[in-house]
Design a protein around this motif. Structure first.
Motif: not given
Length: 555
Positions: A236-246
């Protein structure tokens, strides 16, 4: 007669005679009374039996009794019809086993006449003793009218209405608004300290992801064998990061879909990331899927390595992302400002909703308890309600005087009397407030005749009712009964109802009235009031005025 001499006389009575036996028995029965009289003695005296109004009488009670007896003197207003001003301390004198108690009471009276001070009860060991009654006379204070100048009665003057109650109401309303405003500010408008979750949420996506990964490292999931929670939070942490930043839709994508999107971004040159990084990420996601859906349990070392791999992926992704343009930064800043404003608006809406709810709840409770009319009149005001709840004035009107307590001062009426009325009347004084066809009116008049004749109540009543008819009041229904003023003066009360046409709306309305008539030889006094039928505030005004009416019995 002493006790010893009484015993000797009893012994000398012949015991052979029936008459002597009866007398002996009678004396023996009376012996305790003589002993009681011998043991305790109560007396009372006055320093004077004639005073002027307001002067004081010294009423002294003396008790002679055994020193072991308990003595209770009169307390409170037991001297009525005279008034006790003061009860002095008890003066005690002791002589061997006997004591003498004296107490002085200061009495007075403010009305002239003859009065009787009733016997006073003194209790000695709970046995009652009574003093004698006394007759006193209270005289008037003589006034030399030949030396004292006489002046005309001063006219009524306008006085400013007291605003004390209005200020109190305003202060209470202001205090209530301040309390409500303080509560709304404290719970909805003030800038509250951010919680840890809110502080983390406000961090940039990259910093937030690294912080959450660090917290995951310090968690107890692996120690407690909660691998599913561990991998769920990790992905969930890495998916949220990719959605917001990438800007990759990662949260709703499967593992294969997410890897495919990353490869497409890499091939398009929008995400400069190596194949090995994507491969490592795919491996972590596949392990997570096995843990979450197949209940797989990898070694603890693998789980820790996967967390380090995800952290490395986040760092490399951040490095691979192009620097945001100035336009993107501005858009992001505008977005944050709009987000802050949106939160503030939400707080304001919540505060307004809470305030409106409180008003509705308070209004509903008030309507249920007090009724619609009372609430409406309280909020918007009503003339007779304002009169009832305003500051009342007690005053005397005319001569002989009529004492009234009214919500407003009655103004003197200066209209000239008809010629036929002036022939019989020596003087008449009229006072009034309000209009007869208004919401409430009151009139008071005091008249003296040129001759010492009895007042004609029937004629006065006919004149008053004729005045009602002259003002357009029809269908007048009169009733009458005796009326007693506050001081006990007998009078006549006439009351009833009638109808009139409103001069503005042209509607037919009902009116109620009350007329009071008093008088004696050479004078007559009148009070009459009118009000709209069904006006509960006006009815309470009338009740209070009637309870305050008082008149003199002679001119």
């Amino acid at each position: 007669m002493g006790v010893e001499s009484l015993k000797l006389k009893i012994e000398n009575i012949t015991l052979l005679s029936g008459r002597g036996i009866f007398l002996c028995s009678l004396c023996l029965l009376l012996f305790p009374l003589f002993a009681k009289a011998q043991s305790s003695k109560v007396s009372a005296e006055l320093d004077t039996t004639a005073i002027k109004i307001g002067e004081q009488i010294q009423y002294k009670i003396t008790v002679e009794t055994d020193s072991l007896n308990l003595v209770y003197f009169p307390e409170d207003q037991t001297f009525s019809p005279v008034e006790m001003v003061e009860a002095l301390k008890i003066d005690t004198t002791k002589n061997k086993d006997r004591i003498t108690l004296q107490r002085i009471y200061a009495l007075t009276q403010f009305d002239s006449g003859a009065y009787t001070i009733p016997p006073q009860r003194i209790a000695i060991n709970e046995e009652p003793f009574f003093t004698d009654s006394f007759r006193i006379r209270v005289g008037d204070v003589a006034v030399d009218t030949t030396k004292q100048k006489l002046y005309d009665i001063k006219p009524l003057i306008e006085v400013e209405r007291s605003n004390a109650k209005m200020w109190l109401i305003a202060i209470l309303i202001l205090l209530g608004l301040l309390i409500i405003g303080g509560l709304v500010y404290w719970f909805f408008l003030r800038k509250k300290p951010l919680t840890e979750e809110e502080k983390v949420a406000l961090l940039p996506p990259y910093d937030r992801a690294l912080l959450q990964l660090k917290e995951l490292e310090n968690s107890r999931y692996l120690i407690q064998d909660e691998y599913k929670k561990y991998y769920s939070e990790l992905t969930a942490i890495v998916r949220s990061y990719l959605e917001e930043d990438a800007h990759v839709s990662a949260l709703e994508s499967t593992t294969d879909q997410l890897i495919e999107k990353l490869e497409l971004l890499k091939d398009a040159g929008e995400l400069k990331i190596g194949e090995d990084t994507i491969g490592q990420f795919k491996k972590v996601l596949q392990t997570a899927d096995l843990v979450k859906f197949a209940k797989s349990k990898p070694p603890t070392s693998v789980a820790e390595e996967d967390r380090l791999l995800v952290e490395n992926i986040v760092v490399k992704t951040k490095e691979a992302l192009p620097e945001p343009t100035e336009e993107e930064l501005l858009q992001n800043e505008a977005y944050l400002e709009e987000l802050i404003k949106k939160k503030q608006r939400k707080r304001i809406y919540i505060a307004a909703a809470v305030f409106g709810g409180l008003v509705l709840i308070g209004g509903g409770i008030s309507l249920a308890y007090f009724g619609f009319k009372t609430v409406k009149d309280t909020v918007f005001g009503y003339p007779t309600k304002d009169l009832l709840e305003g500051e009342w004035i007690a005053s005397s009107y005319g001569f002989p005087p009529i004492d009234l307590e009214t919500p407003e001062v009655l103004l003197r009426n200066t209209e000239q009397l008809p010629e036929e009325a002036r022939e019989a009347l020596k003087e008449v004084q009229l006072f009034s407030y309000g209009s007869m066809l208004g919401l409430f009116s009151i009139n008071a008049s005091s008249a003296t005749f040129k001759e010492q004749v009895e007042p004609n109540f029937e004629g006065a009543l006919s004149t008053a009712l004729a005045g009602f008819e002259a003002n357009g009041i029809k269908n007048i229904i009169p009733k009458q009964e005796d009326f007693v003023s506050k001081s006990g003066v007998q009078g006549l009360k006439v009351y009833g109802s009638g109808q009139y046409q409103d001069p503005i709306s042209k509607d037919r309305k009902k009116i109620e009235y009350t007329i009071l008539l008093f008088g004696g030889k050479g004078f007559m006094q009148q009070v009459y009031m009118t009000w709209e039928e069904g006006d509960e505030y006006a009815e309470k005004i009338v009740e209070r005025i009637l309870a305050s009416v008082d008149v003199k019995t002679q001119a």
